[in-house]
Design an enzyme around this catalytic site. Structure first.
Site, PDB file in Angstrom:
ATOM      1  N   LYS A 193       0.846  -1.189   0.000  1.00  0.00           N
ATOM      2  CA  LYS A 193       0.000   0.000   0.000  1.00  0.00           C
ATOM      3  C   LYS A 193       0.882   1.240   0.000  1.00  0.00           C
ATOM      4  CE  LYS A 193      -3.736  -2.535   0.517  1.00  0.00           C
ATOM      5  NZ  LYS A 193      -4.758  -2.683  -0.540  1.00  0.00           N
ATOM      6  N   HIS A 311      -6.256 -13.116  -7.703  1.00  0.00           N
ATOM      7  CA  HIS A 311      -7.048 -12.092  -7.023  1.00  0.00           C
ATOM      8  C   HIS A 311      -8.417 -12.054  -7.694  1.00  0.00           C
ATOM      9  CE1 HIS A 311      -8.551  -8.234  -5.664  1.00  0.00           C
ATOM     10  NE2 HIS A 311      -7.520  -8.088  -4.853  1.00  0.00           N
TER      11      HIS A 311
END
Length: 501
Positions: A193, A311
């Site tokens: 992140k 994902h």
């Protein structure tokens, strides 16, 4: 020469004649109801080789549920809106899908009548080893059909004969643990992140700090591919430098999920090959690349001894609504058939929607050798997996160290727990965040192995561990009271469970 010694052929009895007349009537020109064309067969007994689909149907007002079920069967197999004479050139009685059971949904949340429709499909309708072809029939056209107000594919039974045409996961849970030399606990990961905007060098620093602090994996997020701020090749180089350095310093096998998702298969293969050259043990793809591309990357991973992480980007557009779309338990089955090693499957306690029992059902579909009927977890069929390897489910999205006891209690050892913000947002930095998660996990595993009731004692156990681990104490002080306690939009029809958050 005629053989007159044979017994004369007897006239057909009235029942046989009526059956033949009924069969002929299906081919009268014009528009007929689907159930009159043979798509509704309540006396049909499914064969072991049939693909069976369970749909939740919401008919338009005035449409009978049997006709709606027959319409789904017809439009997902051989029918069109009118009778066609070319049906008589095929073995249409065999190829016709058969709706054989309709029952009301208990307590429909939307307050309007809904029904479960069970539909059987002949195995010959589907191309071997092709999830793309399977889905083209089962969900290809019927979801826009006007007589239906809404339609949802809830579950499927895939026959062993069809499963044997699929490769399944390239690595599987058992072999992955052997390669990593990690047993007896869930694996730990984190997503870098912010997911967009970092330079390659800073990206690699995040990877190193997380792995050095105790995580097993760092990962790319779903939408980091190759953008102006960071070319894919730069990211791979810096990330793998971090992996090798962390491995040398910790003595553990580490990895980073390098996302190879791209605009073409040629680009994806190029990126995957480069990841392999750099020494990566794992690559990553997104669900949005499609079933043919997923299967192709699964075959590449099998041939190259690579772990394949998926994902589930985009799934919420069709899995979240309870009355229309596709349940994720079906997506999980298709992913196992297509061939991935990891699949995001929900957290139950994090920021993303998911009823605890439903999410447990998804995990069981991915990692069990045989699924038994379990209506409380949304599993409607016995499913034998015919030796297909097991997929490691991934819990990711809004989880932190203070929930470790809940995650271990819900999902057990064969799972990957990914703490993105819960690692990188730690007040003392990334490495401290990773250490907090590793200590929390090992505390819970030790307590469970000693026979402690971690579901009820977990918070106290974490507080006790935090007295000897400053990073864990800081994590609990920062996020200990953070929950996402919302009512799930999709939960099993046969059991209503509160959120565990």
């Amino acid at each position: 020469m005629n053989d007159f010694s044979k017994e004369a052929v007897k006239p057909a009895d009235s029942a046989t004649a009526a059956a033949k007349a009924e069969k002929r009537s299906r081919y009268a020109a014009g528009v007929m109801k689907y159930r009159e064309m043979g798509y509704w067969q309540p006396d049909y007994t499914p064969k072991d080789t049939d693909v069976i689909a369970l749909f939740r149907i919401t008919p338009q007002p005035g449409v009978e549920p049997e006709e709606a079920a027959a319409a789904v069967a017809g439009e997902s197999s051989t029918a069109t809106w009118t009778v066609v004479w070319t049906d008589r050139l095929t073995a249409c009685d065999m190829y016709r899908a058969k709706a054989f059971r309709v029952e009301p949904v208990p307590n429909p949340a939307e307050g309007e009548p809904q029904y479960f429709a069970f539909i059987a499909y002949e195995l010959d309708l589907f191309e071997e080893g092709s999830v793309a072809n399977l889905t083209a029939s089962i969900i290809g056209n019927v979801f826009g059909f006007k007589p239906l107000k809404a339609l949802r594919l809830e579950d499927m039974r895939i026959p062993v004969a069809y499963l044997k045409t699929f490769q399944g996961p390239p690595t599987g849970i058992v072999v992955e643990r052997e390669r990593l030399d990690k047993y007896g606990r869930p694996l730990l990961g984190a997503t870098v992140k912010p997911k967009l905007g970092l330079s390659g060098k800073n990206y690699g620093r995040v990877v190193y700090e997380g792995l050095k602090g105790g995580l097993d994996f760092l990962k790319d997020d779903e939408n980091i591919n190759s953008q102006p701020f960071m070319h894919w090749r730069d990211r791979y180089l810096f990330a793998m430098e971090a992996v090798h350095r962390a491995q040398a310093e910790t003595g553990e096998v580490k990895g980073h999920y390098l996302n190879v998702t791209a605009g073409t298969m040629e680009d994806m293969y190029e990126r995957a090959e480069f990841a392999k050259e750099l020494g990566s043990c794992i690559v990553m793809i997104d669900l949005v690349i499609g079933w043919t591309a997923i299967t192709s990357m699964g075959r590449w991973a099998r041939k190259n001894d690579m772990i394949l992480h998926l994902h589930r980007a985009g799934h919420g557009t069709y899995t979240r609504q309870r009355n229309h779309g596709i349940s994720f338990r079906v997506i999980a089955k298709w992913l196992r058939m297509a061939g991935v090693d990891h699949a995001h499957a929900g957290t139950a306690v994090g920021k993303l929607d998911g009823d605890p029992l439903s999410v447990q059902g998804y995990y069981n579909v991915l990692r069990e050798s045989h699924n038994s009927v379990d209506l409380t977890r949304g599993i409607f069929f016995d499913q034998h997996w015919a030796g297909l390897r097991k997929v490691m489910p991934v819990a990711s999205g809004g989880i932190h160290a203070g929930q470790m006891h809940q995650l271990l209690d819900l999902f057990g050892d064969d799972a990957i727990l990914q703490f993105g913000g819960g690692t990188i947002g730690h007040p003392s930095g990334i490495q401290a965040g990773a250490t907090a998660n590793r200590v929390a996990l090992e505390t819970m595993v030790k307590a469970r192995n000693e026979g402690r009731d971690i579901a009820n004692e977990g918070s106290d156990l974490l507080e006790a561990a935090a007295r000897h681990c400053t990073p864990l104490k800081q994590a609990l002080d920062t996020w200990g009271d953070v929950t996402f306690n919302y009512t799930p939009t999709d939960s099993p029809d046969f059991a209503v469970t509160p959120s565990v958050a």
